[in-house]
Structures are given as C-alpha cells and as structure tokens.
Design a protein around this motif. Structure first.
Motif, short mmCIF file in Angstrom:
data_model
loop_
_atom_site.label_atom_id
_atom_site.label_comp_id
_atom_site.label_asym_id
_atom_site.label_seq_id
_atom_site.Cartn_x
_atom_site.Cartn_y
_atom_site.Cartn_z
N UNK A 29 -44.61 -19.98 52.29
CA UNK A 29 -44.12 -21.36 52.37
C UNK A 29 -44.63 -22.07 53.60
N UNK A 30 -44.65 -21.37 54.72
CA UNK A 30 -45.15 -21.98 55.96
C UNK A 30 -46.63 -22.27 55.86
N UNK A 35 -51.06 -26.18 55.21
CA UNK A 35 -52.20 -26.63 54.40
C UNK A 35 -52.02 -28.05 53.91
N UNK A 36 -50.82 -28.38 53.46
CA UNK A 36 -50.55 -29.74 53.00
C UNK A 36 -50.70 -30.74 54.13
N UNK A 37 -50.20 -30.40 55.31
CA UNK A 37 -50.31 -31.29 56.46
C UNK A 37 -51.79 -31.52 56.82
N UNK A 39 -54.34 -31.38 54.78
CA UNK A 39 -54.92 -32.27 53.77
C UNK A 39 -54.56 -33.73 54.02
N UNK A 40 -53.33 -34.00 54.40
CA UNK A 40 -52.90 -35.37 54.69
C UNK A 40 -53.66 -35.91 55.90
N UNK A 41 -53.84 -35.09 56.92
CA UNK A 41 -54.57 -35.53 58.12
C UNK A 41 -56.03 -35.82 57.78
N UNK A 42 -56.66 -34.98 56.95
CA UNK A 42 -58.04 -35.21 56.54
C UNK A 42 -58.17 -36.53 55.79
N UNK A 43 -57.24 -36.80 54.88
CA UNK A 43 -57.29 -38.06 54.14
C UNK A 43 -57.11 -39.25 55.08
N UNK A 50 -59.29 -35.75 49.37
CA UNK A 50 -59.85 -34.43 49.67
C UNK A 50 -60.99 -34.09 48.72
N UNK A 51 -60.88 -34.46 47.44
CA UNK A 51 -61.96 -34.17 46.50
C UNK A 51 -63.23 -34.91 46.88
#
Length: 57
Positions: A29-30, A35-37, A39-43, A50-51
C-alpha cells in the motif's frame, strides 16, 4: 580481565511469513501511494499525461 556470562536462554524468533500477511499488505500500500504521488508530480511538471510522457500516446 573478566569474561562476559553466556546467555542461558535462546530468543524466540517468529517464523518467516510468506504470501498475504499484514506487513506485505502495508508495504504494498505504501509503495502504491508513493508511485501514485510520483505520477501526479510528473504530470504537473511536464504538463503531459504519463502515457504521453512515456511516448505511448
């Protein structure tokens, strides 16, 4: 010189756990949250999804 006394009892260690257990689920879970964070920062930084950032779209 004095010698250290040797321990008289052996510690009771837990058997290793495999498969679905509380620690594995917490770690997974951590890792997913991190990973989700990322991806949001990259966007946010690139202005692309991301794609598109990976060249898949």
């Amino acid at each position: 010189m004095t010698t250290q006394p040797q321990p008289t009892t052996t510690p009771s260690l837990e058997e290793p756990k495999f498969g679905f257990n509380e620690y594995a689920e917490r770690l997974n879970g951590r890792a997913a949250m991190i990973g989700f964070l990322i991806l949001v920062v990259i966007e946010y930084l690139t202005g692309k999804g991301v794609l598109a950032w990976l060249g898949l779209r």
